[in-house]
Design an enzyme around this catalytic site. Structure first.
Site, PDB file in Angstrom:
ATOM      1  N   HIS A  10      46.243 -42.164  -2.779  1.00 15.41           N
ATOM      2  CA  HIS A  10      45.692 -43.414  -3.298  1.00 15.41           C
ATOM      3  C   HIS A  10      45.908 -43.405  -4.800  1.00 15.41           C
ATOM      4  O   HIS A  10      46.431 -42.423  -5.340  1.00 15.41           O
ATOM      5  CB  HIS A  10      44.206 -43.574  -2.928  1.00 15.41           C
ATOM      6  CG  HIS A  10      43.295 -42.564  -3.558  1.00 15.41           C
ATOM      7  ND1 HIS A  10      43.421 -41.210  -3.356  1.00 15.41           N
ATOM      8  CD2 HIS A  10      42.234 -42.714  -4.410  1.00 15.41           C
ATOM      9  CE1 HIS A  10      42.476 -40.578  -4.027  1.00 15.41           C
ATOM     10  NE2 HIS A  10      41.748 -41.459  -4.686  1.00 15.41           N
ATOM     11  N   HIS A  54      43.772 -43.718  -7.618  1.00 13.74           N
ATOM     12  CA  HIS A  54      42.805 -43.451  -8.673  1.00 13.74           C
ATOM     13  C   HIS A  54      43.513 -42.563  -9.694  1.00 13.74           C
ATOM     14  O   HIS A  54      44.369 -41.745  -9.336  1.00 13.74           O
ATOM     15  CB  HIS A  54      41.565 -42.743  -8.114  1.00 13.74           C
ATOM     16  CG  HIS A  54      40.655 -43.687  -7.367  1.00 13.74           C
ATOM     17  ND1 HIS A  54      39.767 -43.268  -6.410  1.00 13.74           N
ATOM     18  CD2 HIS A  54      40.538 -45.038  -7.445  1.00 13.74           C
ATOM     19  CE1 HIS A  54      39.124 -44.331  -5.933  1.00 13.74           C
ATOM     20  NE2 HIS A  54      39.572 -45.413  -6.545  1.00 13.74           N
ATOM     21  N   ASP A 112      43.049 -39.947 -11.358  1.00 10.86           N
ATOM     22  CA  ASP A 112      43.134 -38.486 -11.272  1.00 10.86           C
ATOM     23  C   ASP A 112      44.165 -38.008 -10.252  1.00 10.86           C
ATOM     24  O   ASP A 112      44.432 -36.825 -10.135  1.00 10.86           O
ATOM     25  CB  ASP A 112      41.757 -37.868 -10.967  1.00 10.86           C
ATOM     26  CG  ASP A 112      41.074 -38.450  -9.730  1.00 10.86           C
ATOM     27  OD1 ASP A 112      41.217 -39.668  -9.496  1.00 10.86           O
ATOM     28  OD2 ASP A 112      40.403 -37.689  -9.007  1.00 10.86           O
ATOM     29  N   HIS A 113      44.773 -38.942  -9.532  1.00  7.55           N
ATOM     30  CA  HIS A 113      45.723 -38.543  -8.485  1.00  7.55           C
ATOM     31  C   HIS A 113      47.177 -38.860  -8.811  1.00  7.55           C
ATOM     32  O   HIS A 113      48.066 -38.435  -8.086  1.00  7.55           O
ATOM     33  CB  HIS A 113      45.349 -39.204  -7.155  1.00  7.55           C
ATOM     34  CG  HIS A 113      44.045 -38.695  -6.641  1.00  7.55           C
ATOM     35  ND1 HIS A 113      43.956 -37.792  -5.603  1.00  7.55           N
ATOM     36  CD2 HIS A 113      42.781 -38.928  -7.057  1.00  7.55           C
ATOM     37  CE1 HIS A 113      42.687 -37.502  -5.390  1.00  7.55           C
ATOM     38  NE2 HIS A 113      41.953 -38.177  -6.262  1.00  7.55           N
ATOM     39  N   HIS A 124      38.128 -44.208   1.793  1.00  3.99           N
ATOM     40  CA  HIS A 124      37.837 -43.984   0.376  1.00  3.99           C
ATOM     41  C   HIS A 124      37.846 -45.326  -0.353  1.00  3.99           C
ATOM     42  O   HIS A 124      38.369 -45.471  -1.448  1.00  3.99           O
ATOM     43  CB  HIS A 124      38.879 -43.014  -0.196  1.00  3.99           C
ATOM     44  CG  HIS A 124      38.585 -42.577  -1.601  1.00  3.99           C
ATOM     45  ND1 HIS A 124      37.399 -41.979  -1.978  1.00  3.99           N
ATOM     46  CD2 HIS A 124      39.340 -42.629  -2.731  1.00  3.99           C
ATOM     47  CE1 HIS A 124      37.445 -41.715  -3.269  1.00  3.99           C
ATOM     48  NE2 HIS A 124      38.609 -42.098  -3.756  1.00  3.99           N
ATOM     49  N   HIS A 134      39.395 -30.740  -4.652  1.00  2.00           N
ATOM     50  CA  HIS A 134      38.824 -31.892  -5.363  1.00  2.00           C
ATOM     51  C   HIS A 134      37.335 -31.704  -5.650  1.00  2.00           C
ATOM     52  O   HIS A 134      36.561 -32.652  -5.645  1.00  2.00           O
ATOM     53  CB  HIS A 134      39.054 -33.164  -4.512  1.00  2.00           C
ATOM     54  CG  HIS A 134      38.947 -34.459  -5.275  1.00  2.00           C
ATOM     55  ND1 HIS A 134      37.766 -35.143  -5.403  1.00  2.00           N
ATOM     56  CD2 HIS A 134      39.866 -35.201  -5.916  1.00  2.00           C
ATOM     57  CE1 HIS A 134      37.971 -36.258  -6.091  1.00  2.00           C
ATOM     58  NE2 HIS A 134      39.247 -36.305  -6.419  1.00  2.00           N
TER      59      HIS A 134
HETATM   60 ZN    ZN Z   1      39.932 -38.259  -6.803  1.00  2.00          ZN
HETATM   61 ZN    ZN Z   2      39.715 -41.385  -5.430  1.00  2.00          ZN
END
Ligand code: ZN
Ligand code: ZN
Length: 290
Positions: free
Chosen positions: A38, A40, A42-43, A123, A252
């Site tokens: 996904h 976000h 941080d990814h 999520h 995570h």
């Molecule tokens: Zn995350």
């Molecule tokens: Zn996320």
């Protein structure tokens, strides 16, 4: 998360600082596929720097980026931020649950021997997880039985190993049945990305050799996990148990557990014994079951 298999490297997610960590831990830059769960920050923010570095290294091979709906727009924007023009071909492919990213044929014409299955996660809209599922391997070849059947050592053995029937010099035919054992299962490695515990993961991870499940929080923040679309360590363990996975790695984890995640491991192990928590630079071997 870098997955190394038979000399190939696949990257799952590309958070900030990924390329630095790759250098630090000796992960090859000769990779050609990155899978995003996904978008976000941080990814995926690390893809900007990584692609720029690859461009400066005069890379010529194409790169394939996979992600759920929105991948096209977001990744295209991210790449434009990093460099005026990526000097190699970048293919972005949007995936939906149920898709299978089929094996590719390698340079030497060999089959890679696995597929990547895409499943939906929970999520807050559109996220996916990935299951690397190896194909079945041929059964064990029994040389004694081959000799007893009168098959001379040599190329005919190779044919039998591949399950083919062979013809001998005297005209007799010998089939692989009885000389080659039953097919053996390949390995299954499942990577969830961010998600609430959910049935789709349990399904995708049935009998997994390795389940890498997010566990952002501990039990004391159970409610927060629910509100933010994440899992607790115990919930991840429940998924592993329901899936009859062989091994669980928690990933995570929230920054508050960055010094010690022992608490999370303890909570998870009460439900599923074979649990460890991921940390930077950690390597996990995934052996064949037999
Ligand atoms: Zn995350
Ligand atoms: Zn996320």
């Amino acid at each position: 998360m870098a997955l190394m298999r038979e000399g190939e490297t696949l990257l799952f997610e590309c958070g900030e600082g990924t390329q630095r960590q790759m250098m630090r831990y000796g992960v090859s830059f000769a990779l050609s596929e990155i899978f995003f769960t996904h978008f976000h920050a941080d990814h995926f923010l690390g893809v900007i720097g990584l692609m720029r570095t690859l461009g400066l290294q005069a890379r010529a091979e194409p790169m394939r980026l996979y992600g759920p709906k929105g991948a096209n727009k977001l990744l295209t924007q991210a790449l434009q931020l990093g460099v005026e023009r990526v000097p190699f071909e970048v293919e972005i492919r949007e995936l939906t649950p149920g898709d299978v990213v089929a094996q590719r044929v390698t340079d030497n014409g060999q089959r890679d021997g696995y597929d990547i299955h895409v499943f939906g996660t929970e999520h807050g809209g559109g996220s996916v997880g990935y299951a690397l599922r190896e194909h079945e391997r041929p059964g064990r070849f029994d040389p004694e039985k081959a000799r007893a059947a009168g098959v001379p050592e040599g190329h005919l053995w190779g044919k039998l190993q591949r399950g083919e029937t062979v013809e001998l010099a005297d005209g007799r035919t010998v089939s692989a049945d009885g000389i080659v054992g039953p097919k053996r299962p390949g390995r299954l490695v499942v990577f969830t990305g961010d998600t609430r515990p959910c049935a789709a993961v349990v399904d995708a991870a049935q009998g997994a050799d390795l389940l890498i499940h997010e566990a952002t929080f501990g039990e004391e923040e159970k409610e927060r996990a629910k509100e933010t679309g994440h899992s607790t360590a115990r919930e991840a363990a429940q998924v592993a148990l329901a899936a009859k996975a062989k091994r669980l790695v928690l990933s995570h984890v929230s920054a508050r557990y960055s010094i010690s995640a022992e608490e999370l491991v303890k909570e998870a192990r009460e439900v599923f014994r074979e649990t460890t928590v991921a940390k930077d630079g950690m390597t996990i071997e995934v052996p064949f079951a037999d």
